[in-house]
Motif scaffolding. Structure first.
Motif, PDB file in Angstrom:
ATOM      1  N   TRP A 161       0.833  -1.217   0.000  1.00 22.98           N
ATOM      2  CA  TRP A 161       0.000   0.000   0.000  1.00 22.98           C
ATOM      3  C   TRP A 161       0.858   1.254   0.000  1.00 22.98           C
ATOM      4  O   TRP A 161       0.574   2.208  -0.725  1.00 22.98           O
ATOM      5  N   ARG A 162       1.944   1.276   0.792  1.00 18.20           N
ATOM      6  CA  ARG A 162       2.799   2.457   0.894  1.00 18.20           C
ATOM      7  C   ARG A 162       3.461   2.772  -0.444  1.00 18.20           C
ATOM      8  O   ARG A 162       3.529   3.939  -0.849  1.00 18.20           O
ATOM      9  N   GLU A 163       3.945   1.742  -1.127  1.00 16.85           N
ATOM     10  CA  GLU A 163       4.576   1.960  -2.424  1.00 16.85           C
ATOM     11  C   GLU A 163       3.569   2.516  -3.424  1.00 16.85           C
ATOM     12  O   GLU A 163       3.861   3.443  -4.178  1.00 16.85           O
ATOM     13  N   GLY A 164       2.385   1.950  -3.419  1.00 13.26           N
ATOM     14  CA  GLY A 164       1.354   2.447  -4.322  1.00 13.26           C
ATOM     15  C   GLY A 164       0.963   3.881  -4.004  1.00 13.26           C
ATOM     16  O   GLY A 164       0.736   4.691  -4.905  1.00 13.26           O
ATOM     17  N   PHE A 165       0.887   4.181  -2.687  1.00 15.12           N
ATOM     18  CA  PHE A 165       0.509   5.528  -2.258  1.00 15.12           C
ATOM     19  C   PHE A 165       1.559   6.546  -2.702  1.00 15.12           C
ATOM     20  O   PHE A 165       1.222   7.627  -3.189  1.00 15.12           O
ATOM     21  N   ARG A 166       2.839   6.196  -2.534  1.00 12.69           N
ATOM     22  CA  ARG A 166       3.903   7.122  -2.928  1.00 12.69           C
ATOM     23  C   ARG A 166       3.894   7.370  -4.431  1.00 12.69           C
ATOM     24  O   ARG A 166       4.084   8.509  -4.891  1.00 12.69           O
ATOM     25  N   LYS A 167       3.691   6.307  -5.212  1.00 11.81           N
ATOM     26  CA  LYS A 167       3.617   6.478  -6.662  1.00 11.81           C
ATOM     27  C   LYS A 167       2.446   7.375  -7.046  1.00 11.81           C
ATOM     28  O   LYS A 167       2.553   8.212  -7.939  1.00 11.81           O
ATOM     29  N   GLU A 168       1.344   7.181  -6.369  1.00  8.66           N
ATOM     30  CA  GLU A 168       0.165   7.989  -6.659  1.00  8.66           C
ATOM     31  C   GLU A 168       0.413   9.451  -6.330  1.00  8.66           C
ATOM     32  O   GLU A 168       0.049  10.355  -7.095  1.00  8.66           O
ATOM     33  N   MET A 169       1.056   9.708  -5.173  1.00  7.34           N
ATOM     34  CA  MET A 169       1.345  11.086  -4.790  1.00  7.34           C
ATOM     35  C   MET A 169       2.329  11.752  -5.745  1.00  7.34           C
ATOM     36  O   MET A 169       2.204  12.934  -6.082  1.00  7.34           O
ATOM     37  N   GLU A 170       3.342  10.989  -6.214  1.00  3.45           N
ATOM     38  CA  GLU A 170       4.319  11.540  -7.149  1.00  3.45           C
ATOM     39  C   GLU A 170       3.660  11.884  -8.481  1.00  3.45           C
ATOM     40  O   GLU A 170       3.936  12.927  -9.092  1.00  3.45           O
ATOM     41  N   ALA A 171       2.756  11.007  -8.932  1.00  2.00           N
ATOM     42  CA  ALA A 171       2.042  11.274 -10.171  1.00  2.00           C
ATOM     43  C   ALA A 171       1.191  12.534 -10.047  1.00  2.00           C
ATOM     44  O   ALA A 171       1.125  13.350 -10.971  1.00  2.00           O
ATOM     45  N   LEU A 172       0.538  12.695  -8.899  1.00  4.13           N
ATOM     46  CA  LEU A 172      -0.267  13.892  -8.672  1.00  4.13           C
ATOM     47  C   LEU A 172       0.601  15.146  -8.625  1.00  4.13           C
ATOM     48  O   LEU A 172       0.207  16.214  -9.125  1.00  4.13           O
ATOM     49  N   ARG A 173       1.811  15.027  -8.029  1.00  9.37           N
ATOM     50  CA  ARG A 173       2.712  16.180  -7.944  1.00  9.37           C
ATOM     51  C   ARG A 173       3.161  16.624  -9.325  1.00  9.37           C
ATOM     52  O   ARG A 173       3.130  17.820  -9.657  1.00  9.37           O
ATOM     53  N   ILE A 174       3.558  15.636 -10.153  1.00  6.40           N
ATOM     54  CA  ILE A 174       4.012  15.965 -11.500  1.00  6.40           C
ATOM     55  C   ILE A 174       2.879  16.594 -12.315  1.00  6.40           C
ATOM     56  O   ILE A 174       3.068  17.566 -13.047  1.00  6.40           O
ATOM     57  N   LYS A 175       1.713  16.044 -12.168  1.00  7.65           N
ATOM     58  CA  LYS A 175       0.554  16.571 -12.890  1.00  7.65           C
ATOM     59  C   LYS A 175       0.278  18.015 -12.479  1.00  7.65           C
ATOM     60  O   LYS A 175      -0.010  18.877 -13.314  1.00  7.65           O
ATOM     61  N   GLN A 176       0.381  18.283 -11.156  1.00  6.92           N
ATOM     62  CA  GLN A 176       0.124  19.632 -10.662  1.00  6.92           C
ATOM     63  C   GLN A 176       1.144  20.618 -11.196  1.00  6.92           C
ATOM     64  O   GLN A 176       0.820  21.753 -11.580  1.00  6.92           O
ATOM     65  N   VAL A 177       2.437  20.193 -11.237  1.00  3.72           N
ATOM     66  CA  VAL A 177       3.492  21.068 -11.758  1.00  3.72           C
ATOM     67  C   VAL A 177       3.227  21.399 -13.217  1.00  3.72           C
ATOM     68  O   VAL A 177       3.340  22.554 -13.649  1.00  3.72           O
ATOM     69  N   GLU A 178       2.887  20.363 -13.991  1.00  7.28           N
ATOM     70  CA  GLU A 178       2.612  20.587 -15.407  1.00  7.28           C
ATOM     71  C   GLU A 178       1.423  21.520 -15.598  1.00  7.28           C
ATOM     72  O   GLU A 178       1.434  22.377 -16.491  1.00  7.28           O
ATOM     73  N   GLU A 179       0.397  21.347 -14.791  1.00  6.02           N
ATOM     74  CA  GLU A 179      -0.769  22.218 -14.897  1.00  6.02           C
ATOM     75  C   GLU A 179      -0.419  23.651 -14.538  1.00  6.02           C
ATOM     76  O   GLU A 179      -0.881  24.605 -15.178  1.00  6.02           O
ATOM     77  N   ASP A 180       0.450  23.835 -13.508  1.00  5.85           N
ATOM     78  CA  ASP A 180       0.853  25.191 -13.118  1.00  5.85           C
ATOM     79  C   ASP A 180       1.663  25.856 -14.228  1.00  5.85           C
ATOM     80  O   ASP A 180       1.468  27.040 -14.542  1.00  5.85           O
ATOM     81  N   GLU A 181       2.592  25.111 -14.829  1.00  2.00           N
ATOM     82  CA  GLU A 181       3.402  25.675 -15.913  1.00  2.00           C
ATOM     83  C   GLU A 181       2.538  26.041 -17.115  1.00  2.00           C
ATOM     84  O   GLU A 181       2.737  27.081 -17.737  1.00  2.00           O
ATOM     85  N   ALA A 182       1.585  25.151 -17.428  1.00  4.44           N
ATOM     86  CA  ALA A 182       0.698  25.438 -18.549  1.00  4.44           C
ATOM     87  C   ALA A 182      -0.137  26.676 -18.273  1.00  4.44           C
ATOM     88  O   ALA A 182      -0.372  27.506 -19.171  1.00  4.44           O
ATOM     89  N   ALA A 183      -0.579  26.834 -17.023  1.00  9.59           N
ATOM     90  CA  ALA A 183      -1.375  28.012 -16.672  1.00  9.59           C
ATOM     91  C   ALA A 183      -0.538  29.281 -16.761  1.00  9.59           C
ATOM     92  O   ALA A 183      -1.018  30.333 -17.212  1.00  9.59           O
ATOM     93  N   ASP A 184       0.763  29.218 -16.333  1.00 16.97           N
ATOM     94  CA  ASP A 184       1.636  30.388 -16.404  1.00 16.97           C
ATOM     95  C   ASP A 184       1.852  30.830 -17.841  1.00 16.97           C
ATOM     96  O   ASP A 184       1.797  32.025 -18.168  1.00 16.97           O
ATOM     97  N   LYS A 185       2.093  29.831 -18.726  1.00 13.44           N
ATOM     98  CA  LYS A 185       2.318  30.172 -20.126  1.00 13.44           C
ATOM     99  C   LYS A 185       1.076  30.763 -20.764  1.00 13.44           C
ATOM    100  O   LYS A 185       1.149  31.660 -21.605  1.00 13.44           O
ATOM    101  N   LYS A 186      -0.072  30.227 -20.369  1.00 15.34           N
ATOM    102  CA  LYS A 186      -1.316  30.738 -20.932  1.00 15.34           C
ATOM    103  C   LYS A 186      -1.543  32.187 -20.515  1.00 15.34           C
ATOM    104  O   LYS A 186      -1.979  33.021 -21.313  1.00 15.34           O
ATOM    105  N   ARG A 187      -1.243  32.494 -19.250  1.00 14.57           N
ATOM    106  CA  ARG A 187      -1.431  33.867 -18.768  1.00 14.57           C
ATOM    107  C   ARG A 187      -0.470  34.842 -19.475  1.00 14.57           C
ATOM    108  O   ARG A 187      -0.769  36.012 -19.653  1.00 14.57           O
ATOM    109  N   ASN A 188       0.698  34.349 -19.873  1.00 10.00           N
ATOM    110  CA  ASN A 188       1.700  35.210 -20.499  1.00 10.00           C
ATOM    111  C   ASN A 188       1.810  34.963 -22.003  1.00 10.00           C
ATOM    112  O   ASN A 188       2.859  35.186 -22.617  1.00 10.00           O
ATOM    113  N   ARG A 189       0.751  34.442 -22.559  1.00 11.15           N
ATOM    114  CA  ARG A 189       0.642  34.234 -24.007  1.00 11.15           C
ATOM    115  C   ARG A 189       1.758  33.341 -24.529  1.00 11.15           C
ATOM    116  O   ARG A 189       2.327  33.564 -25.595  1.00 11.15           O
ATOM    117  N   GLY A 190       2.089  32.317 -23.777  1.00  8.69           N
ATOM    118  CA  GLY A 190       3.043  31.316 -24.250  1.00  8.69           C
ATOM    119  C   GLY A 190       4.490  31.701 -24.070  1.00  8.69           C
ATOM    120  O   GLY A 190       5.390  30.936 -24.414  1.00  8.69           O
TER     121      GLY A 190
END
Length: 233
Positions: A161-190
Protein backbone atom coordinates in the motif's frame (compact mmCIF):
# COMPACT_ATOMS: atom_id res chain seq x y z
CA UNK A 1 -58.01 -71.54 4.51
CA UNK A 2 -56.22 -68.75 2.56
CA UNK A 3 -59.36 -67.36 1.04
CA UNK A 4 -61.11 -67.17 4.40
CA UNK A 5 -58.23 -65.15 5.83
CA UNK A 6 -58.30 -62.86 2.82
CA UNK A 7 -62.01 -62.13 3.25
CA UNK A 8 -61.55 -61.50 6.97
CA UNK A 9 -58.68 -59.10 6.38
CA UNK A 10 -60.60 -57.27 3.74
CA UNK A 11 -63.54 -56.71 6.12
CA UNK A 12 -61.16 -55.25 8.69
CA UNK A 13 -59.65 -52.95 6.07
CA UNK A 14 -63.12 -51.77 5.03
CA UNK A 15 -63.77 -50.66 8.61
CA UNK A 16 -60.40 -48.85 8.81
CA UNK A 17 -60.52 -47.24 5.35
CA UNK A 18 -64.22 -46.74 4.51
CA UNK A 19 -63.48 -43.94 2.04
CA UNK A 20 -59.93 -44.83 0.98
CA UNK A 21 -60.40 -48.36 -0.36
CA UNK A 22 -61.59 -49.21 -3.86
CA UNK A 23 -62.35 -52.68 -5.22
CA UNK A 24 -60.92 -53.88 -8.51
CA UNK A 25 -62.01 -57.51 -8.10
CA UNK A 26 -62.71 -59.98 -5.28
CA UNK A 27 -58.99 -60.42 -4.71
CA UNK A 28 -57.65 -57.04 -5.83
CA UNK A 29 -58.15 -53.49 -4.51
CA UNK A 30 -56.51 -50.12 -4.03
CA UNK A 31 -56.00 -48.03 -0.89
CA UNK A 32 -55.38 -44.27 -1.01
CA UNK A 33 -52.41 -43.31 1.15
CA UNK A 34 -52.50 -39.59 1.99
CA UNK A 35 -49.14 -38.40 3.27
CA UNK A 36 -48.99 -36.08 6.27
CA UNK A 37 -46.50 -33.41 5.28
CA UNK A 38 -45.59 -30.21 7.15
CA UNK A 39 -44.70 -27.67 4.48
CA UNK A 40 -41.97 -25.11 5.00
CA UNK A 41 -42.86 -21.42 5.05
CA UNK A 42 -43.89 -20.27 1.59
CA UNK A 43 -44.52 -23.80 0.32
CA UNK A 44 -48.20 -24.20 -0.51
CA UNK A 45 -47.91 -27.65 -2.14
CA UNK A 46 -50.74 -30.06 -1.48
CA UNK A 47 -49.73 -33.27 0.36
CA UNK A 48 -49.15 -36.13 -2.11
CA UNK A 49 -51.39 -39.22 -2.24
CA UNK A 50 -50.21 -42.69 -3.26
CA UNK A 51 -52.44 -45.52 -4.47
CA UNK A 52 -51.33 -48.81 -2.90
CA UNK A 53 -52.59 -51.56 -5.18
CA UNK A 54 -52.92 -55.02 -3.59
CA UNK A 55 -53.63 -58.37 -5.24
CA UNK A 56 -53.97 -61.58 -3.25
CA UNK A 57 -52.36 -64.71 -4.66
CA UNK A 58 -54.33 -67.87 -3.98
CA UNK A 59 -52.19 -68.97 -1.02
CA UNK A 60 -51.95 -65.51 0.68
CA UNK A 61 -50.93 -64.96 3.50
CA UNK A 62 -48.61 -67.93 3.10
CA UNK A 63 -47.41 -66.21 -0.08
CA UNK A 64 -46.58 -62.48 -0.31
CA UNK A 65 -49.23 -60.18 -1.82
CA UNK A 66 -48.62 -58.60 -5.21
CA UNK A 67 -48.05 -54.91 -4.67
CA UNK A 68 -47.81 -51.84 -6.87
CA UNK A 69 -47.81 -48.07 -6.39
CA UNK A 70 -49.76 -45.70 -8.63
CA UNK A 71 -50.24 -41.92 -8.72
CA UNK A 72 -53.62 -40.26 -8.38
CA UNK A 73 -54.85 -39.27 -11.85
CA UNK A 74 -54.42 -35.52 -12.53
CA UNK A 75 -52.90 -35.00 -9.08
CA UNK A 76 -50.95 -31.75 -8.50
CA UNK A 77 -47.20 -32.09 -9.00
CA UNK A 78 -45.21 -32.05 -5.76
CA UNK A 79 -41.72 -30.55 -5.96
CA UNK A 80 -40.19 -33.12 -3.60
CA UNK A 81 -42.08 -36.30 -4.42
CA UNK A 82 -43.13 -38.28 -7.46
CA UNK A 83 -44.71 -41.74 -7.45
CA UNK A 84 -43.17 -42.45 -10.85
CA UNK A 85 -39.65 -41.57 -9.64
CA UNK A 86 -39.89 -42.97 -6.11
CA UNK A 87 -41.92 -46.10 -6.84
CA UNK A 88 -39.05 -48.60 -6.92
CA UNK A 89 -37.37 -47.38 -3.75
CA UNK A 90 -40.67 -47.38 -1.84
CA UNK A 91 -41.54 -50.90 -2.98
CA UNK A 92 -38.06 -52.08 -1.99
CA UNK A 93 -38.70 -50.58 1.43
CA UNK A 94 -41.66 -52.94 1.93
CA UNK A 95 -39.74 -56.18 1.35
CA UNK A 96 -38.53 -56.57 4.92
CA UNK A 97 -42.03 -55.95 6.27
CA UNK A 98 -43.42 -58.64 3.96
CA UNK A 99 -40.81 -61.15 5.10
CA UNK A 100 -41.42 -60.41 8.77
CA UNK A 101 -45.19 -60.90 8.43
CA UNK A 102 -45.41 -64.00 6.27
CA UNK A 103 -48.33 -66.23 7.34
CA UNK A 104 -50.23 -63.26 8.83
CA UNK A 105 -52.54 -60.56 7.51
CA UNK A 106 -50.10 -57.79 6.64
CA UNK A 107 -51.79 -55.18 4.43
CA UNK A 108 -52.42 -52.64 7.19
CA UNK A 109 -48.80 -53.03 8.32
CA UNK A 110 -47.62 -52.52 4.75
CA UNK A 111 -49.86 -49.45 4.44
CA UNK A 112 -48.34 -47.97 7.62
CA UNK A 113 -44.76 -48.76 6.54
CA UNK A 114 -45.30 -47.24 3.10
CA UNK A 115 -46.80 -44.06 4.56
CA UNK A 116 -43.97 -43.67 7.06
CA UNK A 117 -41.23 -44.28 4.47
CA UNK A 118 -42.71 -41.83 1.98
CA UNK A 119 -43.13 -39.11 4.61
CA UNK A 120 -39.57 -39.67 5.81
CA UNK A 121 -38.29 -39.39 2.23
CA UNK A 122 -39.98 -36.04 1.77
CA UNK A 123 -38.80 -34.80 5.18
CA UNK A 124 -35.20 -35.59 4.25
CA UNK A 125 -35.56 -33.70 1.00
CA UNK A 126 -37.10 -30.74 2.79
CA UNK A 127 -34.13 -30.71 5.18
CA UNK A 128 -31.71 -30.78 2.23
CA UNK A 129 -33.50 -27.83 0.60
CA UNK A 130 -33.42 -25.87 3.87
CA UNK A 131 -29.72 -26.61 4.33
CA UNK A 132 -28.93 -25.46 0.80
CA UNK A 133 -30.93 -22.27 1.36
CA UNK A 134 -29.15 -21.60 4.66
CA UNK A 135 -25.75 -22.10 3.03
CA UNK A 136 -26.63 -19.57 0.34
CA UNK A 137 -27.71 -17.06 2.99
CA UNK A 138 -24.47 -17.60 4.95
CA UNK A 139 -22.39 -17.16 1.80
CA UNK A 140 -24.23 -13.93 0.97
CA UNK A 141 -23.73 -12.71 4.54
CA UNK A 142 -19.99 -13.45 4.40
CA UNK A 143 -19.69 -11.49 1.17
CA UNK A 144 -21.57 -8.58 2.72
CA UNK A 145 -19.35 -8.61 5.83
CA UNK A 146 -16.23 -8.36 3.68
CA UNK A 147 -17.29 -4.83 2.78
CA UNK A 148 -16.97 -3.78 6.43
CA UNK A 149 -13.88 -5.75 7.49
CA UNK A 150 -11.64 -4.82 4.57
CA UNK A 151 -8.23 -6.41 3.95
CA UNK A 152 -6.26 -7.47 7.07
CA UNK A 153 -3.11 -5.31 7.54
CA UNK A 154 0.16 -7.24 7.47
CA UNK A 155 3.73 -6.02 6.89
CA UNK A 156 3.44 -7.20 3.30
CA UNK A 157 0.09 -5.53 2.58
CA UNK A 158 1.23 -2.30 4.28
CA UNK A 159 4.44 -2.19 2.22
CA UNK A 160 2.48 -2.72 -0.97
CA UNK A 161 0.00 0.00 0.00
CA UNK A 162 2.80 2.46 0.89
CA UNK A 163 4.58 1.96 -2.42
CA UNK A 164 1.35 2.45 -4.32
CA UNK A 165 0.51 5.53 -2.26
CA UNK A 166 3.90 7.12 -2.93
CA UNK A 167 3.62 6.48 -6.66
CA UNK A 168 0.16 7.99 -6.66
CA UNK A 169 1.34 11.09 -4.79
CA UNK A 170 4.32 11.54 -7.15
CA UNK A 171 2.04 11.27 -10.17
CA UNK A 172 -0.27 13.89 -8.67
CA UNK A 173 2.71 16.18 -7.94
CA UNK A 174 4.01 15.96 -11.50
CA UNK A 175 0.55 16.57 -12.89
CA UNK A 176 0.12 19.63 -10.66
CA UNK A 177 3.49 21.07 -11.76
CA UNK A 178 2.61 20.59 -15.41
CA UNK A 179 -0.77 22.22 -14.90
CA UNK A 180 0.85 25.19 -13.12
CA UNK A 181 3.40 25.67 -15.91
CA UNK A 182 0.70 25.44 -18.55
CA UNK A 183 -1.37 28.01 -16.67
CA UNK A 184 1.64 30.39 -16.40
CA UNK A 185 2.32 30.17 -20.13
CA UNK A 186 -1.32 30.74 -20.93
CA UNK A 187 -1.43 33.87 -18.77
CA UNK A 188 1.70 35.21 -20.50
CA UNK A 189 0.64 34.23 -24.01
CA UNK A 190 3.04 31.32 -24.25
CA UNK A 191 6.21 33.35 -23.37
CA UNK A 192 8.74 31.89 -20.97
CA UNK A 193 9.35 34.46 -18.26
CA UNK A 194 11.09 34.40 -14.92
CA UNK A 195 8.51 33.99 -12.21
CA UNK A 196 9.18 34.37 -8.52
CA UNK A 197 8.20 30.98 -7.12
CA UNK A 198 6.78 30.41 -3.69
CA UNK A 199 8.39 27.95 -1.29
CA UNK A 200 5.65 25.41 -2.02
CA UNK A 201 6.18 25.71 -5.77
CA UNK A 202 9.93 25.33 -5.36
CA UNK A 203 9.41 22.15 -3.37
CA UNK A 204 6.86 20.79 -5.85
CA UNK A 205 9.23 21.35 -8.74
CA UNK A 206 12.25 19.92 -6.90
CA UNK A 207 14.14 23.25 -7.20
CA UNK A 208 14.55 24.15 -3.56
CA UNK A 209 18.08 22.77 -3.28
CA UNK A 210 19.20 24.31 -6.56
CA UNK A 211 18.04 27.79 -5.59
CA UNK A 212 19.96 27.63 -2.32
CA UNK A 213 23.16 26.62 -4.16
CA UNK A 214 22.75 29.45 -6.68
CA UNK A 215 22.28 31.94 -3.85
CA UNK A 216 25.42 30.67 -2.17
CA UNK A 217 27.48 31.04 -5.35
CA UNK A 218 26.20 34.59 -5.74
CA UNK A 219 27.45 35.46 -2.24
CA UNK A 220 31.00 34.29 -3.16
CA UNK A 221 31.07 36.61 -6.14
CA UNK A 222 30.02 39.52 -3.97
CA UNK A 223 32.86 38.86 -1.49
CA UNK A 224 35.45 38.82 -4.31
CA UNK A 225 34.18 42.18 -5.59
CA UNK A 226 34.56 43.70 -2.12
CA UNK A 227 38.14 42.39 -1.81
CA UNK A 228 39.08 43.88 -5.19
CA UNK A 229 37.83 47.24 -4.04
CA UNK A 230 39.99 47.07 -0.93
CA UNK A 231 43.16 46.30 -2.88
CA UNK A 232 42.66 49.17 -5.30
CA UNK A 233 42.14 51.55 -2.49
Amino acid sequence: MGREEQIEEREVLDSIFPDEIQDISETEYRISVLLDIVNDDGDESEPPTILLQVKYPEAYPEEPPLLDLLPIPNAPVHSLFSVASDRESLLDGLKDTVEENMGMAMIFTLYSTLKENAEQLIAERQAAVRHEHEQKLLAAEREENKKFHGTPVTPETFKSWREGFRKEMEALRIKQVEEDEAADKKRNRGKDIVVQLTGKQLWERGLAGKVEEDDFEGDDGLVEDVEDLKVEG
